[in-house]
Write a protein that holds these residues in place. Structure first.
Motif, short mmCIF file in Angstrom:
data_model
loop_
_atom_site.label_atom_id
_atom_site.label_comp_id
_atom_site.label_asym_id
_atom_site.label_seq_id
_atom_site.Cartn_x
_atom_site.Cartn_y
_atom_site.Cartn_z
N ARG A 40 0.82 -1.22 0.00
CA ARG A 40 0.00 0.00 0.00
C ARG A 40 0.85 1.26 0.00
O ARG A 40 0.40 2.32 -0.45
CB ARG A 40 -0.98 -0.03 1.17
CG ARG A 40 -0.34 -0.08 2.52
CD ARG A 40 -1.30 -0.66 3.56
NE ARG A 40 -2.52 0.10 3.67
CZ ARG A 40 -3.74 -0.41 3.52
NH1 ARG A 40 -3.91 -1.68 3.28
NH2 ARG A 40 -4.80 0.36 3.63
N GLN A 55 -8.41 6.18 -7.59
CA GLN A 55 -9.18 6.96 -6.61
C GLN A 55 -10.65 7.02 -7.03
O GLN A 55 -11.56 6.81 -6.22
CB GLN A 55 -8.56 8.35 -6.61
CG GLN A 55 -9.04 9.33 -5.60
CD GLN A 55 -8.32 10.65 -5.80
OE1 GLN A 55 -8.31 11.21 -6.90
NE2 GLN A 55 -7.71 11.16 -4.76
N THR A 72 -9.23 7.49 5.27
CA THR A 72 -8.55 7.94 4.05
C THR A 72 -7.64 9.15 4.30
O THR A 72 -7.21 9.38 5.45
CB THR A 72 -9.59 8.18 2.93
OG1 THR A 72 -8.92 8.42 1.70
CG2 THR A 72 -10.54 9.33 3.24
N HIS A 73 -7.36 9.90 3.27
CA HIS A 73 -6.41 11.02 3.34
C HIS A 73 -7.00 12.24 2.63
O HIS A 73 -7.54 12.09 1.54
CB HIS A 73 -5.10 10.63 2.63
CG HIS A 73 -4.39 9.49 3.30
ND1 HIS A 73 -3.29 9.66 4.09
CD2 HIS A 73 -4.65 8.16 3.33
CE1 HIS A 73 -2.89 8.50 4.57
NE2 HIS A 73 -3.70 7.56 4.12
N GLY A 85 -7.10 14.21 -1.83
CA GLY A 85 -7.64 12.86 -1.60
C GLY A 85 -9.08 12.73 -2.04
O GLY A 85 -9.51 11.69 -2.52
P1 AMP Z 1 -3.43 4.07 3.98
O1 AMP Z 1 -3.28 2.70 4.52
O2 AMP Z 1 -4.55 4.85 4.56
O3 AMP Z 1 -2.13 4.84 4.02
O4 AMP Z 1 -3.78 3.91 2.46
C1 AMP Z 1 -2.82 3.37 1.55
C2 AMP Z 1 -2.54 4.35 0.43
O5 AMP Z 1 -3.72 4.52 -0.37
C3 AMP Z 1 -2.20 5.77 0.87
O6 AMP Z 1 -0.87 5.86 1.32
C4 AMP Z 1 -2.47 6.54 -0.42
O7 AMP Z 1 -1.40 6.37 -1.35
C5 AMP Z 1 -3.70 5.80 -0.96
N1 AMP Z 1 -4.94 6.51 -0.65
C6 AMP Z 1 -5.75 6.35 0.42
N2 AMP Z 1 -6.81 7.19 0.34
C7 AMP Z 1 -6.65 7.90 -0.81
C8 AMP Z 1 -7.40 8.91 -1.47
N3 AMP Z 1 -8.55 9.39 -0.98
N4 AMP Z 1 -6.92 9.40 -2.65
C9 AMP Z 1 -5.77 8.95 -3.18
N5 AMP Z 1 -5.01 7.99 -2.61
C10 AMP Z 1 -5.45 7.47 -1.43
#
Ligand code: AMP
Ligand code: ATP
Ligand code: MG
Length: 173
Positions: A40, A55, A72-73, A85
């Motif tokens: 991830r 996305q 999420t982010h 995001g």
């Molecule tokens: P996380 O485990 O929350 O870090 O999710 C893994 C990866 O997914 C993140 O490091 C981002 O690269 C991607 N990601 C999560 N949410 C989004 C979003 N809303 N838009 C784009 N990329 C996302």
């Protein structure tokens, strides 16, 4: 979709959300499944157009999941800059009632990232403050666009349970 929960990598979103006992979907996990990758932490290094495509597809899947908290982010720190995001073409597909920004002390975040061997996150203190500011700004823009309620919650060191409780109060009244 009911609530978006965002915060910079390692702030503790996934840990805290698990403690709420509420229904959660991890946006990054859905993107990972769609990407064919097995790590991830490599998603943010894909070409920007590929990230945007994943996305959009992830948002389509999540939009049919009903009432759920989305882990999420608000902004993704890529090699080229901050990618939103939840840009408008993602936001318009989903119902959003609450926007929750999880924040923590910068030094605590560096330590959390260093301790968590399961992930490969940026190890530098430099840039964390800016990323938290940028995240807040993206979250505010999203709240304005959706007319959604914005909350900023602190995930203090050793107090993930309290942070989870606060999120439950926001969601359940
Ligand atoms: P996380 O485990 O929350 O870090 O999710 C893994 C990866 O997914 C993140 O490091 C981002 O690269 C991607 N990601 C999560 N949410 C989004 C979003 N809303 N838009 C784009 N990329 C996302
Ligand atoms: P990402 O966006 O990269 O998925 P995240 O925000 O989901 O990150 P977590 O994986 O939940 O972050 O937490 C990162 C690390 O911080 C984990 O090792 C977790 O145990 C620890 N942690 C989370 N909250 C706290 C807290 N309140 N006090 C101390 N450590 C914490
Ligand atoms: Mg997480």
């Amino acid at each position: 979709m009911v609530a978006i929960i965002g915060g910079i990598p390692g702030v503790g979103k996934t840990t805290v959300l698990e403690k709420t006992g509420l229904k959660v979907v991890n946006f990054g996990t859905v993107m990972l499944e769609l990407s064919g990758l097995n790590d991830r932490d490599r998603i943010r290094n894909l070409p920007i157009e590929k990230q945007k495509d994943l996305q959009k597809k992830a948002a389509e899947r999540i939009s049919s999941m009903g009432r759920v908290l989305v882990d999420t982010h608000y902004s993704i720190k890529t090699g080229k800059g901050y990618l939103p995001g939840i840009p408008p073409w993602v936001a318009e597909r989903i119902e959003i009632e609450n926007i929750i920004v999880v924040e923590a002390d910068e030094l605590n975040i560096v330590e959390r990232r260093a301790k968590d061997m399961s992930r490969s996150r940026d190890g530098e203190l430099e840039g964390i403050g800016e990323h938290q500011l940028v995240n807040r700004d993206f979250a505010i823009a999203l709240a304005q666009m959706k007319g959604a309620v914005l909350s900023i919650v602190k995930n203090e060191e050793g107090k993930a349970d309290e942070c989870a409780q606060r999120i439950k109060e926001i969601m359940e009244g």
